[in-house]
Write a protein that holds these residues in place. Structure first.
Motif, mmCIF file in Angstrom:
data_model
loop_
_atom_site.group_PDB
_atom_site.id
_atom_site.type_symbol
_atom_site.label_atom_id
_atom_site.label_comp_id
_atom_site.label_asym_id
_atom_site.label_seq_id
_atom_site.Cartn_x
_atom_site.Cartn_y
_atom_site.Cartn_z
ATOM 1 N N ILE A 94 6.678 2.589 -13.454
ATOM 2 C CA ILE A 94 5.904 2.489 -12.225
ATOM 3 C C ILE A 94 5.188 1.146 -12.156
ATOM 4 O O ILE A 94 5.152 0.493 -11.108
ATOM 5 N N SER A 95 4.623 0.718 -13.283
ATOM 6 C CA SER A 95 3.976 -0.591 -13.312
ATOM 7 C C SER A 95 4.965 -1.695 -12.964
ATOM 8 O O SER A 95 4.658 -2.609 -12.192
ATOM 9 N N ALA A 96 6.194 -1.594 -13.497
ATOM 10 C CA ALA A 96 7.220 -2.602 -13.210
ATOM 11 C C ALA A 96 7.604 -2.591 -11.738
ATOM 12 O O ALA A 96 7.834 -3.645 -11.127
ATOM 13 N N ALA A 97 7.693 -1.401 -11.146
ATOM 14 C CA ALA A 97 8.044 -1.299 -9.732
ATOM 15 C C ALA A 97 6.953 -1.912 -8.850
ATOM 16 O O ALA A 97 7.250 -2.595 -7.860
ATOM 17 N N LEU A 98 5.697 -1.693 -9.215
ATOM 18 C CA LEU A 98 4.602 -2.290 -8.457
ATOM 19 C C LEU A 98 4.576 -3.808 -8.637
ATOM 20 O O LEU A 98 4.263 -4.545 -7.697
ATOM 21 N N ASP A 99 4.896 -4.270 -9.840
ATOM 22 C CA ASP A 99 5.012 -5.714 -10.069
ATOM 23 C C ASP A 99 6.022 -6.319 -9.102
ATOM 24 O O ASP A 99 5.784 -7.372 -8.496
ATOM 25 N N LEU B 108 2.573 10.781 -9.314
ATOM 26 C CA LEU B 108 1.777 11.010 -10.519
ATOM 27 C C LEU B 108 0.707 12.078 -10.318
ATOM 28 O O LEU B 108 0.064 12.494 -11.292
ATOM 29 N N GLY B 109 0.497 12.484 -9.085
ATOM 30 C CA GLY B 109 -0.523 13.483 -8.802
ATOM 31 C C GLY B 109 -1.939 12.944 -8.925
ATOM 32 O O GLY B 109 -2.866 13.668 -9.303
ATOM 33 N N VAL B 110 -2.106 11.647 -8.588
ATOM 34 C CA VAL B 110 -3.427 11.022 -8.650
ATOM 35 C C VAL B 110 -3.679 10.317 -7.315
ATOM 36 O O VAL B 110 -2.845 10.341 -6.419
ATOM 37 N N SER B 111 -4.805 9.655 -7.198
ATOM 38 C CA SER B 111 -5.128 8.939 -5.967
ATOM 39 C C SER B 111 -4.562 7.515 -6.008
ATOM 40 O O SER B 111 -4.341 6.949 -7.087
ATOM 41 N N PRO B 112 -4.325 6.901 -4.846
ATOM 42 C CA PRO B 112 -3.924 5.491 -4.822
ATOM 43 C C PRO B 112 -4.942 4.596 -5.519
ATOM 44 O O PRO B 112 -4.572 3.599 -6.150
ATOM 45 N N LEU B 113 -6.216 4.925 -5.405
ATOM 46 C CA LEU B 113 -7.270 4.165 -6.070
ATOM 47 C C LEU B 113 -7.012 4.092 -7.573
ATOM 48 O O LEU B 113 -7.120 3.014 -8.187
ATOM 49 N N ALA B 114 -6.659 5.213 -8.181
ATOM 50 C CA ALA B 114 -6.424 5.252 -9.627
ATOM 51 C C ALA B 114 -5.263 4.354 -10.015
ATOM 52 O O ALA B 114 -5.311 3.661 -11.036
ATOM 53 N N VAL C 135 0.838 -1.201 0.000
ATOM 54 C CA VAL C 135 0.000 0.000 0.000
ATOM 55 C C VAL C 135 0.876 1.255 0.000
ATOM 56 O O VAL C 135 0.594 2.227 -0.713
ATOM 57 N N ASN C 136 1.943 1.242 0.774
ATOM 58 C CA ASN C 136 2.851 2.402 0.802
ATOM 59 C C ASN C 136 3.470 2.651 -0.569
ATOM 60 O O ASN C 136 3.634 3.802 -0.990
ATOM 61 N N ALA C 137 3.797 1.580 -1.286
ATOM 62 C CA ALA C 137 4.358 1.731 -2.632
ATOM 63 C C ALA C 137 3.330 2.337 -3.582
ATOM 64 O O ALA C 137 3.664 3.199 -4.414
ATOM 65 N N VAL C 138 2.087 1.897 -3.466
ATOM 66 C CA VAL C 138 1.024 2.450 -4.298
ATOM 67 C C VAL C 138 0.823 3.929 -3.994
ATOM 68 O O VAL C 138 0.681 4.758 -4.901
ATOM 69 N N CYS C 139 0.825 4.281 -2.725
ATOM 70 C CA CYS C 139 0.642 5.687 -2.334
ATOM 71 C C CYS C 139 1.794 6.555 -2.805
ATOM 72 O O CYS C 139 1.598 7.707 -3.221
ATOM 73 N N THR C 140 3.006 6.028 -2.763
ATOM 74 C CA THR C 140 4.172 6.773 -3.257
ATOM 75 C C THR C 140 4.042 7.019 -4.753
ATOM 76 O O THR C 140 4.312 8.131 -5.246
ATOM 77 N N ALA C 141 3.634 5.982 -5.496
ATOM 78 C CA ALA C 141 3.436 6.134 -6.940
ATOM 79 C C ALA C 141 2.343 7.155 -7.234
ATOM 80 O O ALA C 141 2.485 7.997 -8.131
ATOM 81 N N ALA C 142 1.259 7.092 -6.474
ATOM 82 C CA ALA C 142 0.157 8.020 -6.684
ATOM 83 C C ALA C 142 0.576 9.462 -6.428
ATOM 84 O O ALA C 142 0.218 10.378 -7.187
ATOM 85 N N GLN C 143 1.364 9.659 -5.371
ATOM 86 C CA GLN C 143 1.836 11.006 -5.065
ATOM 87 C C GLN C 143 2.703 11.548 -6.188
ATOM 88 O O GLN C 143 2.584 12.717 -6.576
#
Length: 338
Positions: free
Chosen positions: A306-311, A260-266, A250-258
């Protein structure tokens, strides 16, 4: 909204589907009507329901809406059944031909329709042979009560066996999908289920793409009073994803969202949408406001890095025998046995 074909069939749907698990219990008919209106206006079509949702209450709400302000042609109606009565005890699954066809007729009555677009068989019945279960699908299609058929929550070997059986003889109804839980917090299906489906030409319908709500980041600082985790009947559903391993993802998703300037949901939604083999992503919301928030965030394109990092951060352990021979070779020699 991007249109995708399910499996090798001609059934086309918008990639985002609307789940109704909370309808008739946590979501009343007024809120459900607002959700369906916003969903259809956004280009959505796929509505997923089932006789286990609220003891049949969700199907009744969908039926009331289709009988009133929404046309049957506005939606692609997907229904899950385990063949049991709507008030059957949790875990019961009657996948006999008799049980399944009786359950199908019950769903049709509650929905107030003469056919279902996608009928999905859910659950495990240790008594009924799989071949008998599958024969109910053929009857449902040939009788006109169902247009297409699929599975729900089938493991890899059962998916492969079912798909092979249905493809083995002309006239049997081909399986076009398997609805499974799939998110950055639940990638276990990638070991066996996803390869089996892709080999059979079936599409993934991903449920709980937001990790039961945890990937929105709402639980990072505690449990909100109005959340599922604070609900008496939904807390146990969320609890498995509130541990330290989930927190790391979840922290990784939130970092990516921040970044990109979008929400973690996106971010979480886009990751699932773009996985190989995904034909549809099912989201469920308690309120119309929550659904509008999802609809407003569903157009993000994730940068490849970013997709690769989340993978990488969410990867599930894999070894023998899932890994290919080439992958095992790069890991070094296997121990010798005498």
């Amino acid at each position: 909204m991007e249109i995708r074909y399910l499996g090798t069939s001609g059934l086309a749907v918008g990639w985002l589907g609307l789940g109704t698990a909370l309808w008739g219990r946590d979501t009343d008919e007024h809120e459900a009507a607002e959700q369906l209106r916003d969903f259809v206006e956004s280009g959505g079509q796929l509505i997923d329901t089932g006789d286990a949702y609220g003891g049949g209450a969700a199907e009744a709400v969908v039926g009331a809406l289709l009988a009133g302000r929404f046309a049957r042609s506005d939606v692609v109606l997907a229904v899950k059944t385990g063949g049991g009565a709507p008030d059957a005890a949790a875990g019961d699954a009657d996948l006999s031909r008799r049980g399944l066809l009786a359950a199908l007729d019950g769903s049709l009555r509650r929905l107030g329709v003469d056919h279902i677009d996608l009928w999905q068989i859910d659950g495990v019945d240790p008594v009924t042979p799989l071949e008998e279960t599958l024969s109910a699908l053929d009857i449902a299609v040939s009788s006109g009560r169902v247009r297409y058929v699929g599975l729900a929550n089938f493991c890899g070997w059962r998916t492969a066996k079912a798909a092979a059986w249905q493809a083995a003889w002309p006239g049997r109804a081909r399986l076009i999908s398997n609805q499974v839980e799939y998110s950055l917090l639940q990638r276990g299906v990638e070991r066996e289920v996803v390869p089996a489906m892709r080999d059979a030409g079936m599409s993934i319908l991903a449920w709980s793409p937001l990790g039961r709500g945890v990937l929105t980041g709402k639980y990072r600082t505690g449990i909100p009073a109005d959340s599922r985790a604070a609900s008496d009947h939904l807390a146990a559903f969320v609890q498995p994803y509130l541990g330290p391993e989930s927190t790391r993802i979840v922290n990784a998703v939130c970092t990516a969202a921040q970044g990109l300037g979008v929400s973690p949901l996106a971010v979480a939604l886009a990751w699932v949408r773009d996985r190989p083999g995904v034909g549809g992503v099912l989201v469920g919301a308690r309120t119309a406001a929550q659904l509008r928030g999802i609809l407003a965030e569903c157009d993000l394109t994730l940068p490849a890095e970013i997709s690769a990092a989340l993978d990488e951060v969410s990867a599930v352990p894999s070894g023998y025998p899932e890994r290919t021979a080439a992958e095992r070779a790069t890991a070094g020699p296997s121990p010798a046995f005498s």
